[in-house]
Design a protein around this motif. Structure first.
Motif, PDB file in Angstrom:
ATOM      1  N   GLN A   1       0.830  -1.193   0.000  1.00  0.00           N
ATOM      2  CA  GLN A   1       0.000   0.000   0.000  1.00  0.00           C
ATOM      3  C   GLN A   1       0.868   1.248   0.000  1.00  0.00           C
ATOM      4  O   GLN A   1       2.061   1.215   0.312  1.00  0.00           O
ATOM      5  CB  GLN A   1      -0.917   0.003   1.223  1.00  0.00           C
TER       6      GLN A   1
ATOM      7  N   CYS B   1      -3.986   3.651 -11.193  1.00  0.00           N
ATOM      8  CA  CYS B   1      -3.081   2.682 -10.561  1.00  0.00           C
ATOM      9  C   CYS B   1      -1.775   2.566 -11.341  1.00  0.00           C
ATOM     10  O   CYS B   1      -0.697   2.468 -10.743  1.00  0.00           O
ATOM     11  CB  CYS B   1      -3.768   1.322 -10.462  1.00  0.00           C
ATOM     12  N   GLU B   2      -1.856   2.583 -12.663  1.00  0.00           N
ATOM     13  CA  GLU B   2      -0.643   2.488 -13.477  1.00  0.00           C
ATOM     14  C   GLU B   2       0.239   3.718 -13.289  1.00  0.00           C
ATOM     15  O   GLU B   2       1.468   3.606 -13.186  1.00  0.00           O
ATOM     16  CB  GLU B   2      -1.026   2.330 -14.945  1.00  0.00           C
TER      17      GLU B   2
ATOM     18  N   GLN C   1      -8.006   1.837 -13.204  1.00  0.00           N
ATOM     19  CA  GLN C   1      -6.854   1.082 -13.694  1.00  0.00           C
ATOM     20  C   GLN C   1      -5.743   2.024 -14.148  1.00  0.00           C
ATOM     21  O   GLN C   1      -4.564   1.814 -13.844  1.00  0.00           O
ATOM     22  CB  GLN C   1      -7.300   0.179 -14.847  1.00  0.00           C
TER      23      GLN C   1
ATOM     24  N   VAL D   1      -0.115  -0.686  -5.400  1.00  0.00           N
ATOM     25  CA  VAL D   1       0.590   0.263  -6.260  1.00  0.00           C
ATOM     26  C   VAL D   1       1.721   0.989  -5.531  1.00  0.00           C
ATOM     27  O   VAL D   1       2.472   1.750  -6.152  1.00  0.00           O
ATOM     28  CB  VAL D   1      -0.387   1.306  -6.850  1.00  0.00           C
TER      29      VAL D   1
ATOM     30  N   ARG E   1       1.855   3.509  -9.810  1.00  0.00           N
ATOM     31  CA  ARG E   1       2.802   2.386  -9.753  1.00  0.00           C
ATOM     32  C   ARG E   1       4.098   2.731 -10.468  1.00  0.00           C
ATOM     33  O   ARG E   1       5.199   2.441  -9.960  1.00  0.00           O
ATOM     34  CB  ARG E   1       2.162   1.143 -10.388  1.00  0.00           C
TER      35      ARG E   1
ATOM     36  N   LEU F   1      -3.970  -4.233 -11.778  1.00  0.00           N
ATOM     37  CA  LEU F   1      -3.379  -3.536 -10.646  1.00  0.00           C
ATOM     38  C   LEU F   1      -4.496  -3.121  -9.694  1.00  0.00           C
ATOM     39  O   LEU F   1      -5.553  -2.644 -10.129  1.00  0.00           O
ATOM     40  CB  LEU F   1      -2.604  -2.292 -11.111  1.00  0.00           C
ATOM     41  N   TYR F   2      -4.244  -3.296  -8.428  1.00  0.00           N
ATOM     42  CA  TYR F   2      -5.191  -2.915  -7.395  1.00  0.00           C
ATOM     43  C   TYR F   2      -4.555  -1.843  -6.517  1.00  0.00           C
ATOM     44  O   TYR F   2      -3.328  -1.792  -6.353  1.00  0.00           O
ATOM     45  CB  TYR F   2      -5.604  -4.131  -6.564  1.00  0.00           C
ATOM     46  N   TRP F   3      -5.400  -0.988  -5.959  1.00  0.00           N
ATOM     47  CA  TRP F   3      -4.899   0.145  -5.196  1.00  0.00           C
ATOM     48  C   TRP F   3      -4.007  -0.264  -4.027  1.00  0.00           C
ATOM     49  O   TRP F   3      -3.000   0.396  -3.770  1.00  0.00           O
ATOM     50  CB  TRP F   3      -6.064   1.004  -4.715  1.00  0.00           C
TER      51      TRP F   3
END
Length: 478
Positions: free
Chosen positions: A89, A267-268, A264, A299, A271, A294-296
């Motif tokens: 996280q 998130c990218e 999404q 990232v 990340r 990707l999930y929060w």
């Protein structure tokens, strides 16, 4: 004497206490008491070129010593880390953030980021600025005027807490170009023409850069001061109807095509910011039609270490500066051109402008107070300085513009330089120092809070004054 409210209070308290000590004992003790108060007053009165007093710098240093002693400048996540559930996280200010996805009136998906600690909700809009190349001067002037009107209208929008504009430059992986060319090549075309296109795809991305722009708009859960806080569902439904109007008005400012980022895509972006090495993998996956899931909670960085003036995170090292002095004099529209442009010594560069609109009712009182203060400084001296006279003229001009309908905003700037190899840190710092000089900006490295400054420069819509423990009234007086 240029002292703030706290400095003036120390001066009068010290003078009065010295008189009391002299009357109670003798003049020697009174002089000693006055010297002690005078020495303490110097720590508040003497400031450097960035406006930082000796007391503020000492407080920052002590706070950093406490941070390193408690180990809170080091973060480890993942299965072997100390984060809950073994996830990666986000650290620091965005640790408690929550992400959801909604659809606006045009059925476009948009990410809604919630910061529970401050009751704020952020929507991120991706833009494609047209740039000023081969554009008539009249059109640039129209864009600047529209941008000023858009900022002024923020004070009238209910619930808007802050706005941030992020311009990010990074190396181009060539994936988007390859995907675009390969999808348009005619299989029946001559082999010679196809070979030329394939060679261009291989050679063109070498040394090129990509520029991305984001606008993060932060809303408060309460529509007005003291009002009832709305739930995430209520905020999602309301912003779904308001977002098309905000994106449409933003397009007229030269921002080009505007659209909200989906969950999404956000998130990218985050990340890649914390782990630049993942950029090529994410681009390759998108080019192949395999969207990376990707999930929060995943990232954030797997590890980071905040130092006094640097920030190490996953596969990169970053340094963040903050603006301590805005450009003086006339500010042309191209003043930030070189600062925003890609630089060979900086792998990734992020310039973030932070805006906090001021309510129209408060704006009038603020500009009038500035006029009174600047006028008093000029009239209290027989030979006023040129700086005092310039400040008075600026205050009067601001008051006239506000009276004619212009808006008032608090603004700041953060500049983040990221390098893949730590050996290039000195080159990146020298590059930002040179670029800030061309923009007539006064930048200073954020000492002791590099991790927080890095997060604030991301398109997350963090409202920094809400995360500071010192009350805003006391901070302004300092």
């Amino acid at each position: 004497m240029g002292l703030g409210s706290i400095g003036t209070a120390i001066l009068f308290v010290g003078a009065g206490f010295s008189v009391i000590v002299t009357m109670a004992s003798n003049i020697l003790n009174g002089v000693v008491t006055a010297l002690i108060f005078g020495a303490f007053l110097l720590t508040v009165a003497v400031t450097d070129k960035h406006g930082q007093s000796l007391l503020m710098r000492a407080t920052t240093r002590v706070g950093w010593m406490v941070t390193t002693r408690t180990g809170t400048h080091i973060y480890r996540s993942g299965p072997l880390g100390r984060a809950e559930w073994g996830t990666a996280q986000l650290p620091g200010l965005a640790a408690g953030s929550k992400l959801s996805e909604w659809h606006d009136s045009y059925n476009r998906p948009f990410a809604l980021l919630q910061i529970p600690t401050t009751s704020d909700y952020t929507v991120v809009i991706e833009t494609e600025p047209d740039g000023a190349a081969l554009v008539d001067r009249e059109q640039v002037d129209v864009w600047v005027a529209e941008w000023g009107m858009w900022l002024a209208s923020l004070g009238d929008e209910p619930g808007i807490e802050a706005v941030s504009v992020t311009i990010e430059t990074a190396p181009d992986t060539g994936t988007r170009l390859r995907r675009e060319v390969n999808s348009r090549i005619d299989p029946e075309a001559p082999e010679f023409a196809q070979n030329i296109l394939h060679d261009l795809v291989k050679q063109y991305p070498a040394g090129s850069a990509t520029i991305k722009a984001f606008v993060a708009i932060t809303f408060n859960a309460a529509a007005r001061v003291g009002g009832k806080k709305r739930t995430p569902d209520e905020m999602g439904r309301e912003l779904a109807s308001r977002l098309p109007g905000l994106t449409q008005s933003l397009s007229s400012t030269g921002a080009g095509a505007t659209r909200p980022l989906s969950a999404q895509e956000l998130c990218e972006v985050i990340r890649v910011a914390y782990d630049p090495a993942a950029a090529r993998l994410i681009d390759d996956a998108n080019a192949a039609g395999e969207v990376p899931e990707l999930y929060w909670p995943e990232v954030g960085p797997t590890a980071h270490q905040a130092n006094w003036d640097t920030y190490r995170h996953d596969s990169a090292l970053s340094v963040t500066w903050m603006m301590s002095g805005a450009p003086r004099g006339n500010v042309p529209s191209s003043i930030l051109a070189r600062l925003l442009a890609p630089h060979r010594d900086v792998a990734r560069k992020r310039v973030t402008l932070l805006y906090r609109p001021i309510d129209a009712a408060k704006a009038a009182a603020i500009v009038e107070a500035d006029v009174r203060a600047s006028t008093f400084n000029v009239q209290s001296s027989n030979k006023p300085t040129a700086r005092s006279m310039t400040a008075t003229r600026a205050a009067l001009a601001t008051a006239q513009e506000e009276a004619s309908g212009a808006g008032l905003v608090n603004f700041g700037m953060l500049v983040t330089a990221t390098v893949i190899d730590a050996a290039h840190e000195a080159d990146a710092k020298a590059a930002i120092d040179n670029l800030s000089a061309t923009a007539r900006l006064r930048l200073r490295i954020v000492h002791g809070s590099q991790d927080s400054a890095f997060a604030a420069a991301l398109p997350l819509g963090l409202v920094l004054p809400k995360h500071v423990r010192i009350p805003s009234e006391v901070r302004e007086q300092l």
